[in-house]
Structures are given as C-alpha cells and as structure tokens.
Write a protein that holds these residues in place. Structure first.
Motif, PDB file in Angstrom:
ATOM      1  N   PHE A  26       0.832  -1.216   0.000  1.00  0.00           N
ATOM      2  CA  PHE A  26       0.000   0.000   0.000  1.00  0.00           C
ATOM      3  C   PHE A  26       0.863   1.262   0.000  1.00  0.00           C
ATOM      4  N   LEU A  27       1.927   1.256   0.832  1.00  0.00           N
ATOM      5  CA  LEU A  27       2.801   2.429   0.899  1.00  0.00           C
ATOM      6  C   LEU A  27       3.566   2.636  -0.399  1.00  0.00           C
ATOM      7  N   ASN A  28       3.842   1.537  -1.117  1.00  0.00           N
ATOM      8  CA  ASN A  28       4.583   1.644  -2.370  1.00  0.00           C
ATOM      9  C   ASN A  28       3.671   1.814  -3.585  1.00  0.00           C
ATOM     10  N   TYR A  29       2.384   1.959  -3.336  1.00  0.00           N
ATOM     11  CA  TYR A  29       1.448   2.122  -4.442  1.00  0.00           C
ATOM     12  C   TYR A  29       1.637   3.503  -5.074  1.00  0.00           C
ATOM     13  N   TYR A  30       1.774   3.538  -6.393  1.00  0.00           N
ATOM     14  CA  TYR A  30       2.022   4.788  -7.108  1.00  0.00           C
ATOM     15  C   TYR A  30       0.703   5.443  -7.499  1.00  0.00           C
ATOM     16  N   PHE A  31       0.690   6.741  -7.293  1.00  0.00           N
ATOM     17  CA  PHE A  31      -0.480   7.520  -7.673  1.00  0.00           C
ATOM     18  C   PHE A  31      -0.001   8.903  -8.130  1.00  0.00           C
ATOM     19  N   LEU A  32      -0.250   9.261  -9.369  1.00  0.00           N
ATOM     20  CA  LEU A  32       0.192  10.536  -9.960  1.00  0.00           C
ATOM     21  C   LEU A  32       1.699  10.738  -9.819  1.00  0.00           C
ATOM     22  N   GLY A  33       2.452   9.653 -10.045  1.00  0.00           N
ATOM     23  CA  GLY A  33       3.901   9.763 -10.058  1.00  0.00           C
ATOM     24  C   GLY A  33       4.554   9.686  -8.702  1.00  0.00           C
ATOM     25  N   ASN A  34       3.806   9.489  -7.603  1.00  0.00           N
ATOM     26  CA  ASN A  34       4.367   9.420  -6.263  1.00  0.00           C
ATOM     27  C   ASN A  34       3.720   8.262  -5.515  1.00  0.00           C
ATOM     28  N   THR A  35       4.474   7.706  -4.588  1.00  0.00           N
ATOM     29  CA  THR A  35       3.940   6.628  -3.763  1.00  0.00           C
ATOM     30  C   THR A  35       3.097   7.198  -2.637  1.00  0.00           C
ATOM     31  N   VAL A  36       2.306   6.308  -2.042  1.00  0.00           N
ATOM     32  CA  VAL A  36       1.515   6.729  -0.872  1.00  0.00           C
ATOM     33  C   VAL A  36       2.438   7.183   0.245  1.00  0.00           C
ATOM     34  N   LEU A  77       7.115  35.603  11.614  1.00  0.00           N
ATOM     35  CA  LEU A  77       7.978  34.428  11.733  1.00  0.00           C
ATOM     36  C   LEU A  77       7.184  33.143  11.515  1.00  0.00           C
ATOM     37  N   GLU A  78       5.977  33.077  12.032  1.00  0.00           N
ATOM     38  CA  GLU A  78       5.130  31.897  11.803  1.00  0.00           C
ATOM     39  C   GLU A  78       4.874  31.705  10.314  1.00  0.00           C
ATOM     40  N   MET A  79       4.628  32.797   9.622  1.00  0.00           N
ATOM     41  CA  MET A  79       4.378  32.702   8.188  1.00  0.00           C
ATOM     42  C   MET A  79       5.620  32.196   7.453  1.00  0.00           C
ATOM     43  N   LEU A  80       6.792  32.739   7.798  1.00  0.00           N
ATOM     44  CA  LEU A  80       8.024  32.317   7.125  1.00  0.00           C
ATOM     45  C   LEU A  80       8.351  30.856   7.434  1.00  0.00           C
ATOM     46  N   LEU A  81       8.202  30.448   8.688  1.00  0.00           N
ATOM     47  CA  LEU A  81       8.499  29.062   9.054  1.00  0.00           C
ATOM     48  C   LEU A  81       7.557  28.085   8.359  1.00  0.00           C
ATOM     49  N   PHE A  82       6.290  28.437   8.259  1.00  0.00           N
ATOM     50  CA  PHE A  82       5.357  27.558   7.563  1.00  0.00           C
ATOM     51  C   PHE A  82       5.720  27.431   6.080  1.00  0.00           C
ATOM     52  N   LEU A  83       6.204  28.522   5.488  1.00  0.00           N
ATOM     53  CA  LEU A  83       6.641  28.460   4.095  1.00  0.00           C
ATOM     54  C   LEU A  83       7.866  27.549   3.948  1.00  0.00           C
ATOM     55  N   VAL A  84       8.757  27.572   4.952  1.00  0.00           N
ATOM     56  CA  VAL A  84       9.922  26.686   4.915  1.00  0.00           C
ATOM     57  C   VAL A  84       9.484  25.227   4.996  1.00  0.00           C
ATOM     58  N   PHE A  85       8.578  24.924   5.922  1.00  0.00           N
ATOM     59  CA  PHE A  85       8.061  23.556   6.019  1.00  0.00           C
ATOM     60  C   PHE A  85       7.330  23.157   4.735  1.00  0.00           C
ATOM     61  N   LEU A  86       6.639  24.112   4.131  1.00  0.00           N
ATOM     62  CA  LEU A  86       5.935  23.833   2.887  1.00  0.00           C
ATOM     63  C   LEU A  86       6.930  23.476   1.777  1.00  0.00           C
ATOM     64  N   TYR A  87       8.070  24.152   1.763  1.00  0.00           N
ATOM     65  CA  TYR A  87       9.093  23.852   0.758  1.00  0.00           C
ATOM     66  C   TYR A  87       9.618  22.430   0.939  1.00  0.00           C
ATOM     67  N   PHE A  88       9.977  22.065   2.180  1.00  0.00           N
ATOM     68  CA  PHE A  88      10.496  20.716   2.422  1.00  0.00           C
ATOM     69  C   PHE A  88       9.424  19.648   2.184  1.00  0.00           C
ATOM     70  N   ALA A  89       8.161  19.992   2.432  1.00  0.00           N
ATOM     71  CA  ALA A  89       7.084  19.035   2.172  1.00  0.00           C
ATOM     72  C   ALA A  89       6.988  18.735   0.688  1.00  0.00           C
ATOM     73  N   PHE A  90       7.082  19.738  -0.146  1.00  0.00           N
ATOM     74  CA  PHE A  90       7.005  19.514  -1.585  1.00  0.00           C
ATOM     75  C   PHE A  90       8.267  18.858  -2.126  1.00  0.00           C
ATOM     76  N   LYS A  91       9.395  18.975  -1.381  1.00  0.00           N
ATOM     77  CA  LYS A  91      10.634  18.349  -1.845  1.00  0.00           C
ATOM     78  C   LYS A  91      10.560  16.826  -1.813  1.00  0.00           C
ATOM     79  N   VAL A  92       9.698  16.246  -0.974  1.00  0.00           N
ATOM     80  CA  VAL A  92       9.613  14.782  -0.902  1.00  0.00           C
ATOM     81  C   VAL A  92       8.795  14.206  -2.042  1.00  0.00           C
ATOM     82  N   LEU A  93       8.091  15.084  -2.775  1.00  0.00           N
ATOM     83  CA  LEU A  93       7.303  14.614  -3.911  1.00  0.00           C
ATOM     84  C   LEU A  93       8.163  14.627  -5.169  1.00  0.00           C
ATOM     85  N   ASN A  94       7.862  13.723  -6.067  1.00  0.00           N
ATOM     86  CA  ASN A  94       8.602  13.616  -7.323  1.00  0.00           C
ATOM     87  C   ASN A  94       7.868  14.385  -8.412  1.00  0.00           C
ATOM     88  N   TYR A  95       8.651  15.188  -9.161  1.00  0.00           N
ATOM     89  CA  TYR A  95       8.099  15.956 -10.263  1.00  0.00           C
ATOM     90  C   TYR A  95       8.826  15.554 -11.542  1.00  0.00           C
TER      91      TYR A  95
END
Length: 388
Positions: free
Chosen positions: A9-19, A71-89
């Motif tokens: 299930f975790l290795n199931y591919y959907f839109l170019g990325n695994t679960v 600072l909360e806004m900037l930190l959330f943007l940083v986390f958002l960047y790293f979150a998108f980095k784990v996805l494959n494009y």
C-alpha cells in the motif's frame, strides 16, 4: 501479521508518487503547522538577546508580539518547501521558472517566491518598528520634543525604503526583470510618474521643511485651516492632529506650511476677554467700586500679568457694560480653565458685595391713554411687548 499488505500500500504509485511520499508530505505540513508557533517564540527569544542590551526587559513581550506572526508565516513556508521536496516531479520546481513548463507550475513557484519575500519584508518592517519603540521610550525621557517627532518620521521613511527594495527584489528575482536597466531607462516615464505623484512629493518636501523650520513639534496646540488641536504625529506625508473634540484629523504636510498656522502653545499668556453687563439701576459709585476692586484683584493674582484692564466702556441697549481683559500665565489648558473659573466666581462675589445686579436683555415700553397717568411696563422678554 502480514506487513506486506501495508508495504504494498505504501509503495502504491499515484500521480507519479507513492503513498509513502504523500504521507511524508502531509506529516511535514502537520509538524510545521503544530510547531511553527513554538519555533517562532524560540527564535524571537534568541533575537531579543541580540538587542537586549539596547532595550529594556519589559520590551520582550512587545518584541515577541511584533515578530511572532511574520515568523510563523516564514516558518510555515519553509516547512511547505520541504514538504514539496519529498514529492517527485517531472522537473524540479526550482527549474520550473526557467524551463518551458506549464503556466500553472511556473505561476505556483513564483507565487511561493513572492510569499517568501513578503514574509521576510514583514519581519524586517516589524524589527524596524521595535527599534523605533526603543528610541521612542528613550526620547520620552528627554525634555526636547524634536526627537519625539523625528523617531516616527525616520521609522516610516526606513520602512518605505525596505518596501521599495523588496519590490525591486520581486521584479528581479521572481520575474527576471533587469532592475538596473529598468531604473536607468525610466527617462520620460520617470517624469510622468513624478508628475502623477506630484502631491506625494510636495508633502514629502513639506515634511522636511517642518523638521528644518520647526513651526511646531509633537505636543503643540495649533490652529490651521479652521482646525484646532494637539499635534500627535508628524509623518513624511501628513500630520495627525487630535482636536479639542477628541477627533483625529489627518492634514497633508503641504497644507500645514502653505496655510497660516497659529501655534497656540508658543503664546506667553492665555488671553481672556468678556463684558460684565450691569443693570441700568447700578449707580456710578457702585461701578467705580466694582471696577477698582476687580482691577486690584486681577493685578494681585499670582497667575495673571500686569496687562489686565477693567474698564467701564459702554452703555448697551439694556445694560451698563464693564470690559474685563486679563492674561493667564499658563500653557496648560486644565489649569487655565481652573484659574478662569476662580476669577469668574470672584467677579460674581464683587458685584453682589456692592449691591449691583447683572442685566439681561429687556425692553421698556411706555403706554399713553387719554385721561390716564403715564404707565411704564418693563418687559423681560422683548417679544412680549406685542401682548401689551
């Protein structure tokens, strides 16, 4: 328990990325949302230590309150960047702006860049506000009022420079505009912009005139263009006045120097002038005694100068008028009102002491009838004469 099912299930591919990729994406966003406030408070505490020696311990709460949101806004943007980095494009998002990628992908990355620059600009602007707060606390302890108005002016001026610089960074970094060439090539367009911003430029130059000429400072009571109030703030575009009715009026700086301005705080004395209206039954001896005693009281009062004048100066339609003119030695409005009330009570006491009365508008009508004696009727209200 067969874990192969979960693994599949975790290795199931959907839109170019695994679960698994999507779970990491959601987990990073969740951690960022939960810990952004705690991290913001920690970072503000560390940053406050850098300016602690220039500030007071009580300012730490204000420092945290100013910086925690950006600072909360900037930190959330940083986390958002790293979150998108784990996805494959198909293509790395940092290359999307330079490659021939779909419009929506390029737009999303540029919007992200704009938000990051806005968050950093917000932090810098709030930090400038805190530096201004430190200097305002220091200037409040000095006798001079000039520094009280210089601090807000330079705080606003510095923030405007930061906003302009950030806008240039957005043009250059996000949209790839040659900023240096743009500024150099303004030419006639720059003149058109300057003409369109004529009012703003005039107000900006007027603000420098105010600081150099010092026609007024923060805290002065002024009268300009029909507005009377206390100067609360002098900005680089406008001056803010708190009127005597406690309303808040914003006046362009150009009007503050182009219109006649009466700085009431620079008066050496406050002037009081009015008439005492005595009845026509008041004798000359009574008037002389009243004016002499009142003149002596005004001259000997500790808060009035020697220019006070008490004179019997006219015969009105229904009264004998005594002029009262004196000057109170105070710039404080509340103290001025108290002294004026004290003198008003003394006037009433002196008039009553000498057996005189205050007059009010009245009309005397004489009626003549055949065979009758002359009848005199004194009417309190002139309008009532139609009834006689």
């Amino acid at each position: 328990m067969d874990f192969s099912i979960y693994k599949d299930f975790l290795n199931y591919y959907f839109l170019g990325n695994t679960v698994s990729n999507y779970l990491w994406f959601a987990g990073i966003l969740l951690v960022g949302y939960i810990f952004k406030t705690l991290l913001s408070r920690f970072i503000t505490s560390v940053m406050f230590k850098l300016v602690k020696r220039f500030s007071e311990e009580d300012n730490q709460a204000a420092f945290r309150r100013m910086l925690i949101q950006p600072l909360e806004m900037l930190l959330f943007l940083v986390f958002l960047y790293f979150a998108f980095k784990v996805l494959n494009y198909p293509l790395d998002p940092t290359e999307a702006a330079r490659a021939n990628e779909p419009f929506l992908k390029r737009l999303a990355f540029r919007v992200y860049q704009i938000f990051v620059i806005v968050a950093i600009t917000w932090i810098i602007a709030r930090f400038i506000d805190f530096i201004g707060l430190i200097f305002r606390n220091r200037t409040a302890k000095t006798a001079s009022k000039l520094d009280d108005q210089l601090v807000p002016f330079f705080v606003d001026f510095t923030k405007v420079l930061v906003y302009i610089f950030s806008f240039m960074v957005i043009l250059g970094s996000v949209f790839g505009v040659n900023v240096a060439g743009l500024v150099a090539g303004l030419g006639v367009g720059g003149l058109a912009i300057a003409f369109a911003a004529k009012e703003s430029l005039e107000n900006l130059l007027a603000s420098f005139t105010i600081f150099l000429d010092h026609p007024f400072v923060v805290g002065d009571l002024v009268e300009v263009n029909g507005i009377t109030g206390v100067i609360e703030k002098i900005g680089f575009r406008s001056t803010r006045i708190r009127t005597l009715e406690k309303t808040f009026v914003t006046v362009p700086n150009k009007n503050m120097i182009d219109k006649p301005l009466n700085n009431l705080s620079l008066r050496t004395f406050r002037r009081v002038s009015f008439d005492i209206n005595l009845t026509y039954s008041t004798t000359s001896a009574q008037i002389k005694a009243i004016t002499a005693e009142l003149q002596q009281f005004i001259d000997e009062h500790p808060r009035t100068n020697q220019d006070g004048r008490i004179r019997f100066h006219s015969l009105g339609n229904s009264s004998k008028d005594v002029m009262v003119l004196y000057f109170v030695d105070t710039m404080d409005w509340n103290e001025f009102v108290d002294i004026r009330e004290e003198i008003a009570y003394k006037i009433v006491d002196i008039v009553e002491k000498h057996g005189a009365d205050f007059a009010f508008p009245s009309t005397t009508v004489y009626l003549h009838q055949p065979g009758d004696q002359e009848v005199q009727a004194k009417l309190i209200n002139p309008a009532a004469s139609d009834q006689v």
